[in-house]
Design an enzyme around this catalytic site. Structure first.
Site, PDB file in Angstrom:
ATOM      1  N   HIS A  97      57.545  83.687  35.728  1.00  0.00           N
ATOM      2  CA  HIS A  97      58.142  82.686  34.836  1.00  0.00           C
ATOM      3  C   HIS A  97      57.192  81.504  34.692  1.00  0.00           C
ATOM      4  CE1 HIS A  97      59.446  82.022  38.983  1.00  0.00           C
ATOM      5  NE2 HIS A  97      59.400  80.731  38.721  1.00  0.00           N
ATOM      6  N   HIS A  99      57.077  77.471  33.937  1.00  0.00           N
ATOM      7  CA  HIS A  99      57.843  76.230  33.849  1.00  0.00           C
ATOM      8  C   HIS A  99      57.253  75.386  32.716  1.00  0.00           C
ATOM      9  CE1 HIS A  99      59.660  76.419  38.022  1.00  0.00           C
ATOM     10  NE2 HIS A  99      58.631  77.241  38.195  1.00  0.00           N
TER      11      HIS A  99
HETATM   12  P1  AMP Z   1      59.578  79.055  41.341  1.00  0.00           P
HETATM   13  O1  AMP Z   1      59.643  78.208  42.562  1.00  0.00           O
HETATM   14  O2  AMP Z   1      58.340  78.833  40.523  1.00  0.00           O
HETATM   15  O3  AMP Z   1      59.828  80.526  41.659  1.00  0.00           O
HETATM   16  O4  AMP Z   1      60.737  78.560  40.409  1.00  0.00           O
HETATM   17  C1  AMP Z   1      62.009  79.081  40.412  1.00  0.00           C
HETATM   18  C2  AMP Z   1      62.854  78.142  39.599  1.00  0.00           C
HETATM   19  O5  AMP Z   1      64.019  78.824  39.176  1.00  0.00           O
HETATM   20  C3  AMP Z   1      63.303  76.906  40.378  1.00  0.00           C
HETATM   21  O6  AMP Z   1      62.822  75.740  39.717  1.00  0.00           O
HETATM   22  C4  AMP Z   1      64.833  77.008  40.328  1.00  0.00           C
HETATM   23  O7  AMP Z   1      65.436  75.752  40.151  1.00  0.00           O
HETATM   24  C5  AMP Z   1      65.064  77.897  39.137  1.00  0.00           C
HETATM   25  N1  AMP Z   1      66.294  78.673  39.164  1.00  0.00           N
HETATM   26  C6  AMP Z   1      66.785  79.415  40.177  1.00  0.00           C
HETATM   27  N2  AMP Z   1      67.925  80.019  39.809  1.00  0.00           N
HETATM   28  C7  AMP Z   1      68.163  79.665  38.527  1.00  0.00           C
HETATM   29  C8  AMP Z   1      69.191  79.971  37.574  1.00  0.00           C
HETATM   30  N3  AMP Z   1      70.213  80.758  37.875  1.00  0.00           N
HETATM   31  N4  AMP Z   1      69.110  79.405  36.343  1.00  0.00           N
HETATM   32  C9  AMP Z   1      68.087  78.592  36.030  1.00  0.00           C
HETATM   33  N5  AMP Z   1      67.084  78.282  36.873  1.00  0.00           N
HETATM   34  C10 AMP Z   1      67.118  78.809  38.105  1.00  0.00           C
END
Ligand code: AMP
Ligand code: ZN
Length: 130
Positions: A97, A99
């Site tokens: 993903h 950001h």
């Molecule tokens: P990473 O640390 O780069 O893997 O980022 C994962 C991101 O996903 C974090 O910023 C979380 O806040 C976000 N996240 C986790 N679960 C959800 C969800 N159900 N909907 C939206 N964002 C999410």
């Protein structure tokens, strides 16, 4: 597969969707770093960007650009694009993903602690990379 982003892509779990096409989805991060923090996610499950076949990656970049156009038009022309790759780098969810973190000024985020690159360090790392 028990992957939360696969479930979001399949609409099995609710998300605050802002964009969708055949290959990608973009929705609000539930723990935003700034107002309008968005996650851009390929619908197909890959762990990292480097795993995505070239053709698919090229198409995904076009989709990402559409989301960036929305952010620029509706939120801010200033933003950070971040991809955490691997646990040590902060990747919590093992479905690739990107950001998109809009910036408005005054956010106290991204306070990176850097050091001055030395000649020795540069030579050493170049030897490894070339
Ligand atoms: P990473 O640390 O780069 O893997 O980022 C994962 C991101 O996903 C974090 O910023 C979380 O806040 C976000 N996240 C986790 N679960 C959800 C969800 N159900 N909907 C939206 N964002 C999410
Ligand atoms: Zn997944």
């Amino acid at each position: 597969m028990n992957c939360i982003f696969c479930k979001i892509a399949k609409k099995e779990i609710k998300s605050y969707l802002i964009y969708e096409d055949d290959i990608s989805i973009a929705f609000l991060d539930i723990n935003p770093l700034s107002r309008g923090h968005i996650l851009f996610v390929p619908k197909k499950h890959y762990k990292t960007l480097s795993e995505i076949p070239d053709g698919e990656l090229a198409e995904l970049m076009k989709s990402l650009k559409r989301v960036l156009n929305i952010v620029e038009e509706k939120l801010s022309k200033n933003y950070n694009i971040i991809n955490n790759c691997g646990k040590i780098a902060g990747q919590e969810i093992e479905h690739v993903h990107i950001h998109i973190v809009p910036r408005y000024g005054g956010e106290e985020i991204f306070l990176w602690k850097t050091h001055k690159l030395t000649e020795e360090e540069a030579e050493d790392i170049l030897k490894r990379l070339k």
